[in-house]
Scaffold this active site. Structure first.
Site, PDB file in Angstrom:
ATOM      1  N   GLY A 118       0.839  -1.196   0.000  1.00 36.95           N
ATOM      2  CA  GLY A 118       0.000   0.000   0.000  1.00 36.95           C
ATOM      3  C   GLY A 118       0.869   1.238   0.000  1.00 36.95           C
ATOM      4  CB  CYS A 131       5.162  -3.707   0.438  1.00 35.28           C
ATOM      5  SG  CYS A 131       5.670  -1.988   0.188  1.00 35.28           S
ATOM      6  CE1 TYR A 132       0.651   1.198   5.580  1.00 36.20           C
ATOM      7  CE2 TYR A 132      -0.784  -0.693   5.969  1.00 36.20           C
ATOM      8  CZ  TYR A 132      -0.406   0.615   6.255  1.00 36.20           C
ATOM      9  OH  TYR A 132      -1.075   1.313   7.229  1.00 36.20           O
ATOM     10  CG  HIS A 180       5.906  -5.392  -4.080  1.00 33.65           C
ATOM     11  ND1 HIS A 180       4.597  -5.243  -3.689  1.00 33.65           N
ATOM     12  CD2 HIS A 180       6.542  -4.247  -3.729  1.00 33.65           C
ATOM     13  CE1 HIS A 180       4.439  -4.046  -3.132  1.00 33.65           C
ATOM     14  NE2 HIS A 180       5.606  -3.424  -3.139  1.00 33.65           N
ATOM     15  CD  GLU A 204       3.010  -8.246  -5.088  1.00 38.21           C
ATOM     16  OE1 GLU A 204       2.572  -7.121  -4.792  1.00 38.21           O
ATOM     17  OE2 GLU A 204       3.841  -8.861  -4.388  1.00 38.21           O
ATOM     18  CG  ASP A 220     -14.726  -8.419 -20.878  1.00 35.52           C
ATOM     19  OD1 ASP A 220     -13.973  -9.402 -20.821  1.00 35.52           O
ATOM     20  OD2 ASP A 220     -14.307  -7.258 -21.060  1.00 35.52           O
ATOM     21  CE  LYS A 258     -10.670  -8.061 -22.240  1.00 39.15           C
ATOM     22  NZ  LYS A 258     -12.098  -7.773 -22.530  1.00 39.15           N
TER      23      LYS A 258
END
Length: 532
Positions: free
Chosen positions: A58, A85-86, A172, A174, A230, A377
């Site tokens: 964050g 992180c945060y 991070h 990710e 979508d 997507k």
């Protein structure tokens, strides 16, 4: 039900840029994950039957007056916790550690040295490259924690309390720049949490069908159908869940690509067992958009009128005085991020307003059903295949709801629409053929050099040219072709020169009013995929 068969990893969102990406990386490992707000209570987490928790990053400082906090009781639930992180810092201060403001920040790639025997780092090198983005840093770990990684700048790049199954990192994992990040997630999910990689799109179809059916109950629902992947996926899902309780409503605003209204009607009247209504609103939209040049105003007008058109249809469909309660639409996660909305409680900057996220006008209201709002997507495409949708729908390239109005820079009129429709048809024909050739060569639908999205843009300028020894003063066409998978980032497509030459030659020869073709070679970021 056995926990391993129904694993659910909750990502607590502290306003992270990469929040949904964390959930996505977990799903990539075949474990179901979803985002929840950071202020969720321990009791709410218990009720959701979570298997593990991940605390996102964050932008705030943990000591800022309005900094997000966490219910301390969450750490007493006995669930495995992973923080980035945060999430790393809020864990430290909540459990009695300290966070300080570093004189030197770390942004981008950094090299960490991890300790031997650190469970989270199992099967990774002692030294490895990670992605950092911080100035604050943990200066003192809570009681019971040990430091498991550090950098020259950050003494506590990672920490763990094995007894409580709490593991956190300042970096991070990710993002793909952290070279062993996915291995760390795998270690957490399978070695530490003991989960099984048994979630799949087939599982998701069953879950989402049941959720759709439960939400609608005995009420009626209309679907905002554009013909794109979508809304088509939502159509297939809704048809599976509630059948004839759902009506697909296709609003033709006159801003679709050449031949597209006919294609949409063909598909959804002959290939789907659904009720289908084609609303011809071309004249109403032309009048509303006359003289409008500002992109956000175009989007607002188009989005607001969409709601009015759907509401008018809903009123016509009322039976026995019972109104249509629900409107389903194909909102996906990148739409929410670009519009500055965040359903998990945070807020991001508005890049551009998506037509399906414009607020309801006065007198119009629906309860929304947006089953795809947590997905990217490429995940939506995979879900479409699992639902049995044909490939030509699933792999249809993205097309914005406001249509060609945001690919015409400046005011929209019939002459500009005609030029752009004809140029865009050539672009799609040539690049469809290019992608097909690559598919035949590689056997991959989205190979390294295939185009993910491609279209023409009509700028609000004219340029001098020469045709048949005569001076022309006509409009240029801008070609946009990008490679992407999730719409969050995109790179311009490195098209062969002969393909570009053929597109350019055909446009200037076959499209009256166009005398020049330019190629946009800007990635996202800093640009967006669309021009407006």
């Amino acid at each position: 039900m056995d926990q391993k068969a129904s694993a659910k990893v909750l990502v607590l969102d502290f306003g992270a840029q990469y929040g949904q990406l964390i959930a996505r990386r977990v799903r990539d490992l075949n474990v179901y994950s979803e985002i929840v707000p950071c202020d969720i209570s321990a009791d709410e987490i218990r009720e959701m039957n979570a298997s593990a928790l991940i605390l996102s990053g964050g932008p705030a400082s943990v000591y800022a007056e309005d900094a997000p906090s966490i219910d301390p009781a969450i750490f007493d639930l006995g669930l495995p916790v992973l923080g980035f992180c945060y999430g790393h810092q809020i864990t430290a201060v909540t459990l009695g550690g300290k966070v300080g403001h570093s004189e030197v920040g770390e942004y981008g790639r950094a090299t960490i040295t991890r300790t031997a025997g650190a469970k989270l780092f199992n099967s990774t090198p002692i030294e490895q490259t990670v992605w950092m983005s911080h100035r604050d840093a943990v200066s003192e770990v809570p009681e019971g924690f040990t430091v498991t990684a550090s950098t020259d700048v950050c003494p506590v790049a990672a920490m763990e309390c094995v007894e409580r199954k709490i593991f956190t990192t300042q970096f991070h994992p990710e993002v793909k720049h952290s070279e062993y990040g996915q291995q760390l997630l795998s270690n957490f999910l399978f070695e530490i949490c003991g989960l099984e990689p048994n979630w799949s799109m087939d599982n998701l179809v069953e879950t989402m069908t049941a959720e759709f059916r439960e939400k609608v109950g005995d009420d009626r629902v209309i679907l905002a159908l554009s013909g794109g992947v979508d809304s088509s996926v939502v159509a297939a899902l809704g048809a599976r869940a509630v059948g004839k309780q759902m009506t697909c409503v296709f609003i033709n605003h006159g801003l679709l690509r050449k031949g597209e209204p006919e294609q949409v009607e063909e598909v959804f009247t002959k290939q789907f067992d659904v009720d289908f209504i084609h609303v011809h609103a071309e004249d109403r939209y032309a009048e509303l958009l006359a003289g409008v040049t500002e992109p956000e105003e175009k989007r607002r007008i188009i989005g607001t009128q969409f709601w009015k058109e759907f509401f008018a249809v809903a009123q016509q469909l009322e039976t026995d005085g019972k109104p249509v309660k629900y409107l389903a639409q194909g909102t996906i996660y990148p739409d929410i991020i670009e519009s500055g909305a965040r359903k998990t409680g945070g807020k991001t900057a508005t890049i551009k307003s998506h037509h399906n996220l414009i607020p309801f006008p006065e007198g119009v209201h629906f309860d929304l059903i947006e089953p795809l709002d947590h997905f990217f997507k490429d995940e939506v495409r995979a879900l479409g295949l699992a639902l049995g949708l044909p490939g030509h729908i699933v792999f249809r390239q993205p097309f914005p709801g406001p249509g060609l109005a945001i690919r015409i820079i400046g005011a929209v009129d019939k002459e500009k629409l005609e030029i752009l429709k004809n140029a865009d048809a050539i672009v799609r024909e040539e690049l469809d053929a290019y992608n097909q050739r690559l598919f035949e060569q590689t056997g991959e639908r989205n190979s390294e050099h295939s185009c993910w999205q491609y279209f023409a843009v009509l700028p609000d300028i004219k340029s001098v040219g020469v045709m048949g020894d005569e001076r022309t003063y006509q409009r240029p066409i801008i070609l946009r072709a990008v490679e992407s998978s999730d719409a969050m980032t995109a790179d311009w497509a490195k098209l062969p020169y002969d393909v570009l030459a053929r597109i350019s030659g055909r446009i200037v020869a076959e499209v009256p009013g166009a005398n020049r073709v330019c190629y946009d070679i800007t990635s996202k970021p800093p640009a967006t995929i669309e021009w407006e």
